[in-house]
Design a protein around this motif. Structure first.
Motif, PDB file in Angstrom:
ATOM      1  N   PRO A 105       6.779 -32.921  19.088  1.00  0.00           N
ATOM      2  CA  PRO A 105       7.101 -34.772  20.049  1.00  0.00           C
ATOM      3  C   PRO A 105       6.383 -35.245  19.601  1.00  0.00           C
ATOM      4  O   PRO A 105       4.771 -34.946  19.676  1.00  0.00           O
ATOM      5  N   LEU A 106       6.549 -36.539  18.910  1.00  0.00           N
ATOM      6  CA  LEU A 106       5.587 -37.360  18.728  1.00  0.00           C
ATOM      7  C   LEU A 106       4.568 -38.078  19.887  1.00  0.00           C
ATOM      8  O   LEU A 106       3.711 -37.974  18.723  1.00  0.00           O
ATOM      9  N   ASP A 107       5.025 -38.328  21.060  1.00  0.00           N
ATOM     10  CA  ASP A 107       4.129 -38.867  21.847  1.00  0.00           C
ATOM     11  C   ASP A 107       2.816 -37.548  21.679  1.00  0.00           C
ATOM     12  O   ASP A 107       2.282 -38.078  22.397  1.00  0.00           O
ATOM     13  N   GLU A 108       3.588 -36.171  21.324  1.00  0.00           N
ATOM     14  CA  GLU A 108       2.070 -35.247  21.960  1.00  0.00           C
ATOM     15  C   GLU A 108       0.933 -35.177  20.808  1.00  0.00           C
ATOM     16  O   GLU A 108       0.177 -34.537  21.731  1.00  0.00           O
ATOM     17  N   VAL A 109       2.040 -34.755  19.766  1.00  0.00           N
ATOM     18  CA  VAL A 109       0.580 -34.399  18.499  1.00  0.00           C
ATOM     19  C   VAL A 109       0.509 -35.963  18.462  1.00  0.00           C
ATOM     20  O   VAL A 109      -0.186 -35.243  17.015  1.00  0.00           O
ATOM     21  N   SER A 110       0.894 -36.816  18.767  1.00  0.00           N
ATOM     22  CA  SER A 110       0.397 -38.298  17.581  1.00  0.00           C
ATOM     23  C   SER A 110      -0.765 -37.950  17.647  1.00  0.00           C
ATOM     24  O   SER A 110      -1.200 -38.252  16.168  1.00  0.00           O
ATOM     25  N   PRO A 111      -0.960 -37.692  18.928  1.00  0.00           N
ATOM     26  CA  PRO A 111      -3.448 -38.513  18.962  1.00  0.00           C
ATOM     27  C   PRO A 111      -3.706 -37.331  17.634  1.00  0.00           C
ATOM     28  O   PRO A 111      -4.740 -37.311  16.899  1.00  0.00           O
ATOM     29  N   ARG A 112      -3.515 -35.662  17.830  1.00  0.00           N
ATOM     30  CA  ARG A 112      -4.064 -34.628  17.162  1.00  0.00           C
ATOM     31  C   ARG A 112      -3.923 -35.037  16.016  1.00  0.00           C
ATOM     32  O   ARG A 112      -4.392 -34.397  14.742  1.00  0.00           O
ATOM     33  N   ILE A 113      -2.368 -35.882  15.273  1.00  0.00           N
ATOM     34  CA  ILE A 113      -2.020 -35.952  13.593  1.00  0.00           C
ATOM     35  C   ILE A 113      -3.643 -36.535  13.088  1.00  0.00           C
ATOM     36  O   ILE A 113      -4.405 -36.962  11.928  1.00  0.00           O
ATOM     37  N   VAL A 114      -3.257 -38.232  13.886  1.00  0.00           N
ATOM     38  CA  VAL A 114      -4.834 -39.029  13.214  1.00  0.00           C
ATOM     39  C   VAL A 114      -5.761 -38.022  13.445  1.00  0.00           C
ATOM     40  O   VAL A 114      -6.426 -38.269  12.558  1.00  0.00           O
ATOM     41  N   GLU A 115      -6.458 -37.675  14.474  1.00  0.00           N
ATOM     42  CA  GLU A 115      -7.493 -36.864  14.587  1.00  0.00           C
ATOM     43  C   GLU A 115      -7.614 -35.607  12.819  1.00  0.00           C
ATOM     44  O   GLU A 115      -8.975 -35.631  12.666  1.00  0.00           O
ATOM     45  N   ALA A 116      -6.457 -34.944  13.141  1.00  0.00           N
ATOM     46  CA  ALA A 116      -6.575 -34.009  11.531  1.00  0.00           C
ATOM     47  C   ALA A 116      -7.081 -34.796  10.692  1.00  0.00           C
ATOM     48  O   ALA A 116      -7.352 -34.204   9.548  1.00  0.00           O
ATOM     49  N   ARG A 117      -5.815 -35.593  10.213  1.00  0.00           N
ATOM     50  CA  ARG A 117      -6.114 -36.924   8.833  1.00  0.00           C
ATOM     51  C   ARG A 117      -7.596 -37.152   8.896  1.00  0.00           C
ATOM     52  O   ARG A 117      -8.535 -37.313   7.960  1.00  0.00           O
ATOM     53  N   GLU A 118      -8.025 -37.931  10.106  1.00  0.00           N
ATOM     54  CA  GLU A 118      -9.779 -38.275  10.215  1.00  0.00           C
ATOM     55  C   GLU A 118     -10.217 -37.256   9.447  1.00  0.00           C
ATOM     56  O   GLU A 118     -11.319 -37.996   8.599  1.00  0.00           O
ATOM     57  N   ALA A 119     -10.310 -36.392   9.921  1.00  0.00           N
ATOM     58  CA  ALA A 119     -10.648 -34.770   9.832  1.00  0.00           C
ATOM     59  C   ALA A 119     -11.542 -34.488   8.222  1.00  0.00           C
ATOM     60  O   ALA A 119     -12.076 -34.255   7.808  1.00  0.00           O
ATOM     61  N   ALA A 120     -10.192 -34.430   8.211  1.00  0.00           N
ATOM     62  CA  ALA A 120      -9.698 -34.100   6.701  1.00  0.00           C
ATOM     63  C   ALA A 120     -10.365 -34.676   5.543  1.00  0.00           C
ATOM     64  O   ALA A 120     -10.585 -34.976   4.603  1.00  0.00           O
ATOM     65  N   ARG A 121     -10.131 -36.792   5.461  1.00  0.00           N
ATOM     66  CA  ARG A 121     -10.092 -37.537   5.332  1.00  0.00           C
ATOM     67  C   ARG A 121     -12.722 -37.522   4.934  1.00  0.00           C
ATOM     68  O   ARG A 121     -12.748 -37.560   3.756  1.00  0.00           O
ATOM     69  N   ALA A 122     -12.616 -37.553   5.516  1.00  0.00           N
ATOM     70  CA  ALA A 122     -14.180 -37.280   6.238  1.00  0.00           C
ATOM     71  C   ALA A 122     -14.682 -35.692   5.440  1.00  0.00           C
ATOM     72  O   ALA A 122     -15.543 -36.134   4.616  1.00  0.00           O
ATOM     73  N   ARG A 123     -13.581 -34.907   4.725  1.00  0.00           N
ATOM     74  CA  ARG A 123     -14.783 -33.894   4.628  1.00  0.00           C
ATOM     75  C   ARG A 123     -14.660 -33.707   3.290  1.00  0.00           C
ATOM     76  O   ARG A 123     -15.084 -32.906   2.961  1.00  0.00           O
ATOM     77  N   HIS A 124     -13.138 -34.549   2.392  1.00  0.00           N
ATOM     78  CA  HIS A 124     -12.519 -34.063   1.554  1.00  0.00           C
ATOM     79  C   HIS A 124     -13.124 -35.127   0.592  1.00  0.00           C
ATOM     80  O   HIS A 124     -13.371 -35.484  -0.034  1.00  0.00           O
ATOM     81  N   GLY A 125     -13.019 -36.319   1.430  1.00  0.00           N
ATOM     82  CA  GLY A 125     -12.897 -37.947   0.860  1.00  0.00           C
ATOM     83  C   GLY A 125     -11.754 -38.889   0.214  1.00  0.00           C
ATOM     84  O   GLY A 125     -11.235 -40.010  -0.466  1.00  0.00           O
ATOM     85  N   TRP A 126     -10.488 -38.116   1.128  1.00  0.00           N
ATOM     86  CA  TRP A 126      -9.674 -38.498   0.605  1.00  0.00           C
ATOM     87  C   TRP A 126      -8.806 -36.798   0.636  1.00  0.00           C
ATOM     88  O   TRP A 126      -8.892 -36.505   1.486  1.00  0.00           O
ATOM     89  N   VAL A 127      -7.231 -38.082   1.245  1.00  0.00           N
ATOM     90  CA  VAL A 127      -6.365 -37.067   2.047  1.00  0.00           C
ATOM     91  C   VAL A 127      -4.838 -38.051   1.645  1.00  0.00           C
ATOM     92  O   VAL A 127      -4.431 -38.784   1.443  1.00  0.00           O
ATOM     93  N   MET A 128      -4.076 -36.720   1.636  1.00  0.00           N
ATOM     94  CA  MET A 128      -2.566 -36.822   0.449  1.00  0.00           C
ATOM     95  C   MET A 128      -1.810 -36.037   1.997  1.00  0.00           C
ATOM     96  O   MET A 128      -1.712 -35.528   1.858  1.00  0.00           O
TER      97      MET A 128
END
Length: 241
Positions: free
Chosen positions: A210-233
């Motif tokens: 459900p979007l309401d539940e996982v939205s914050p987790r996605i934002v956090e995972a995306r930011e962490a991946a971008r910081a780790r790799h320098g990019w994210v697709m």
């Protein structure tokens, strides 16, 4: 002088996403152009590894991506950006008659490489070899169908989702090119989301629910991946519950 342009879809960076036709076309090219972005050097390295694994020994020529002029209106900004990229292709190609480029996903799906190639050669001189799209990789990774029974699918961009919200009458919506997590603006509407980044790669990340539940987790995972790799697709599918 460039007489022929070959565009090969490479999916989301996995050799398994490149067809045998694509690998054969790369082996026969005079020069393979590989773009470089200062903040995304890993993307050039991935392309080089794909060429090596596919047994491609053609000459590789690098070119640097220009920066868009953010002061210009959007469409004019993109047009001038494409003009400059075409100019850099020509300079990098040298005297090669046939050049090839590795295109993320599929060259005909939310990608401008075909439009840039048309600036240099007639349409008939552009050969396009399709690849796996991020949408295909996403639904396969999650094991979900792209559509409901007899249901419609709308594919749009993060920009349009931000500007217009949930499309009127839409049931299943796929969003590409979204660097701002626009889905987070649609909570409270009973939506479900299937999200994926680095699809088909060892770094793959998948989240759904459900979007309401996982939205914050996605934002956090995306930011962490971008910081780790320098990019994210990444890309995602949303559907009304």
């Amino acid at each position: 002088m460039i007489e022929r342009v070959v565009l090969v879809g490479i999916g989301t960076g996995s050799l398994g996403h490149m067809t045998l036709d694509g690998q054969a076309a790369l082996r026969s090219a005079d020069v393979i152009l590989v773009p470089r972005k200062a903040e995304k050097d890993d993307l050039a390295e991935i392309r080089l590894k794909l060429l090596e694994r596919a047994g491609v020994s053609a000459r590789v020529a690098f070119f640097d991506y220009p920066v868009r002029d953010e002061a210009l209106p959007y469409l004019e900004r993109v047009e001038r950006w494409h003009d400059e990229i075409a100019t850099r292709w020509t300079a990098a190609a040298g005297d090669a008659a046939e050049i090839a480029l590795l295109v993320w996903g599929d060259p005909s799906f939310y990608d401008s490489t075909m439009r840039i190639a048309a600036r240099l050669v007639p349409v008939g001189a552009v050969r396009v070899i399709p690849g796996i799209t991020a949408v295909q990789a996403l639904t396969a990774a999650h094991g979900v169908p792209l559509n409901t029974v007899n249901g419609r699918i709308l594919v749009t961009t993060g920009r349009r989702l931000r500007d217009g919200g949930w499309p009127e009458g839409a049931e299943s919506v796929v969003v590409v090119l979204d660097g701002e997590c626009s889905f987070s603006r649609l909570t409270g509407q009973g939506l479900r989301i299937w999200w994926g980044a680095f699809l088909g790669m060892p770094e793959e990340i998948l989240l759904s629910g459900p979007l309401d539940e996982v939205s914050p987790r996605i934002v956090e995972a995306r930011e962490a991946a971008r910081a780790r790799h320098g990019w994210v697709m990444d890309t995602y599918l949303m559907r009304k519950s």
